[in-house]
Scaffold this active site. Structure first.
Site, PDB file in Angstrom:
ATOM      1  N   TYR A   1      11.736 135.773 -15.289  1.00  0.00           N
ATOM      2  CA  TYR A   1      12.655 134.985 -14.467  1.00  0.00           C
ATOM      3  C   TYR A   1      12.949 135.713 -13.148  1.00  0.00           C
ATOM      4  CZ  TYR A   1      17.277 132.881 -13.367  1.00  0.00           C
ATOM      5  OH  TYR A   1      18.353 132.273 -12.781  1.00  0.00           O
TER       6      TYR A   1
ATOM      7  N   GLY B   1      16.886 118.684 -11.582  1.00  0.00           N
ATOM      8  CA  GLY B   1      17.455 119.512 -12.655  1.00  0.00           C
ATOM      9  C   GLY B   1      18.937 119.215 -12.800  1.00  0.00           C
TER      10      GLY B   1
ATOM     11  N   ARG C   1      14.194 115.048 -18.445  1.00  0.00           N
ATOM     12  CA  ARG C   1      14.424 114.190 -19.618  1.00  0.00           C
ATOM     13  C   ARG C   1      15.490 113.154 -19.320  1.00  0.00           C
ATOM     14  NH1 ARG C   1      12.546 118.706 -22.147  1.00  0.00           N
ATOM     15  NH2 ARG C   1      14.339 119.954 -21.590  1.00  0.00           N
TER      16      ARG C   1
ATOM     17  N   GLY D   1      21.180 120.298 -15.933  1.00  0.00           N
ATOM     18  CA  GLY D   1      21.369 121.717 -16.245  1.00  0.00           C
ATOM     19  C   GLY D   1      22.800 122.162 -15.957  1.00  0.00           C
TER      20      GLY D   1
END
Ligand code: AKB
Length: 319
Positions: free
Chosen positions: A145, A11, A39, A14
Site C-alpha cells: 500500500y 469509491g 459494488r 468506502g
C-alpha cells in the site's frame, strides 16, 4: 469549489467516500454529487443523489460518467488499504495504480477536471524519522500500500508538471468516523474500539498498547480535503501530497480516554501482522506546510473526538 461544480466520487462506499458524499451533498445539493462504487449499494449514498456502479480500472466507464454529467471535480478514493493489500499484493498494486492512471489520463485530456487523490502516512517507512515526520524526508515504505501511494505521489506531481493536471492530495493519517466503517487498514482499531466499548464493554486490540500513530477525526479530514480543493491553485505548492495531522495517540491512551465516559471499559492486547506495519509508520507528523500554504487547522483533539464519537454512536445504536 463553487455551487456550479459537479463532483464525481469514485469509491463512494468506502470509509472516506461515505462521509464525503454526505458532506458534499449538503454543500452542493444532491444532484451535483455523483457517487460511484465497484459494488451496488443501499442507503444514503444511493438515495441522496445519482449513484452508479463503476470499476475505476475501467477507464472508459469512468470517462463516460464524467462526460455524461459534465463533471468538474473527481475525488478518486478507490484503493486497497494497508492490511488488505498485504494479503493480495499484486491486485492491490494493479487497483491502486491503474485506477490512478485512468483518472490522471482523463484529466490530462480535459484539464478543466480537478482531481483529489488520497495518499497516506504509509508512504513513510522504518527509516523515516518517527516523530514530527517532516514533509520532505526519507521515504522507504515497507508495505505494498505504501509503495503504491509513494509511486502515486510521484505520478501526481509528474502529471501536474508535465501535463498541467490540477491534482491535489493529502497524506491521511488514521481516520475515525461514526458514520462509516474503516476498510482494511492498520489504524482500524481506533474505530473498532468505540463500537466494542459500547457493545461489549471490552476490546481486544491487534496493536500493542504503546503503539503511537497519527490520527484524525473525520470532520477534520473532510475539512482538510475540501479546503485543499477550494484553495487557489497558486497556494497549492506541493503537488505530490501534503502532510496533515490532527492528533497522535496509542491504544492505551485512547482506552483511558474512553474510560472517562465508560468507567468499566477494559482492553486486552493481541498484536498481529499489523503491528509491524504500525511500527514502520510515523508516530507524529509535521504538517506546517499545509498550515502555511492553504490554512489547514484541525478542530478536534483526542478528548473532544472521544466525546463526539461516543455521543453519536450511542444515538445510532440506541443503547
Ligand atoms: C491504513 O491504516 O491503511 C489507512 C491509512 C493510514 O492510510 N488508514
Amino acid at each position: 469549489m463553487t455551487k456550479k461544480d459537479t463532483v464525481l466520487i469514485l469509491g463512494a462506499a468506502g470509509q472516506i467516500g461515505t462521509d464525503l458524499v454526505l458532506r458534499l451533498r449538503e454543500d452542493l445539493g444532491g444532484s451535483q454529487v455523483i457517487a460511484t462504487d465497484v459494488r451496488d449499494q443501499k442507503g444514503p449514498i444511493v438515495e441522496g443523489g445519482p449513484f452508479h456502479v463503476v470499476d475505476v480500472m475501467d477507464g472508459a466507464a469512468v470517462a463516460a460518467i464524467i462526460n455524461k454529467y459534465n463533471v468538474t471535480q473527481v475525488y478518486h478514493l478507490a484503493a486497497l488499504l494497508s492490511a488488505t493489500a498485504e494479503k493480495n499484493p499484486m491486485f492491490a498494486w494493479k487497483l491502486n495504480m491503474e485506477g490512478l492512471f485512468n483518472i490522471l489520463d482523463i484529466a490530462k485530456a480535459n484539464t478543466a477536471v480537478k482531481i483529489f487523490w488520497p495518499s497516506s502516512i504509509a508512504v513513510f517507512g522504518p527509516t523515516t524519522p518517527r516523530d514530527h515526520t517532516p514533509q520532505n524526508t526519507i521515504m522507504e515504505p515497507s508495505t505494498v500500500y505504501g509503495i503504491s501511494k509513494q509511486a502515486g505521489e510521484r505520478w501526481c506531481e509528474y502529471y501536474f508538471r508535465k501535463h498541467k493536471v490540477d491534482v491535489r492530495s493529502i497524506r491521511y493519517p488514521g481516520l475515525i468516523s461514526y458514520k462509516s466503517a474503516p476498510g482494511g487498514g492498520t489504524t482500524d482499531y481506533a474505530v473498532d474500539i468505540f463500537h466494542k466499548a459500547l457493545e461489549a464493554g471490552t476490546y481486544e486490540c491487534f496493536l500493542e498498547k504503546n503503539t503511537t500513530l497519527p490520527m484524525m477525526y473525520m470532520p477534520d479530514a473532510l475539512d482538510a480535503t475540501i479546503s485543499l480543493m477550494h484553495a487557489a491553485a497558486d497556494k497549492v505548492k506541493i503537488r505530490s501530497s501534503y502532510n496533515v495531522a490532527g492528533m497522535s495517540f496509542d491504544p492505551e491512551t485512547i482506552s483511558n480516554e474512553i474510560r472517562k465516559h465508560l468507567p468499566d471499559f477494559t482492553i486486552t492486547y493481541k498484536p498481529d501482522f499489523r503491528q509491524a506495519i504500525a511500527e514502520s509508520w510515523p508516530a507524529s507528523i509535521d504538517d506546517s506546510m499545509a498550515r502555511e500554504h492553504w490554512g489547514w487547522k484541525e478542530k478536534f483533539n483526542l478528548a473532544t473526538m472521544t466525546t463526539d464519537m461516543l455521543m453519536n454512536l450511542k444515538a445510532q445504536k440506541v443503547i
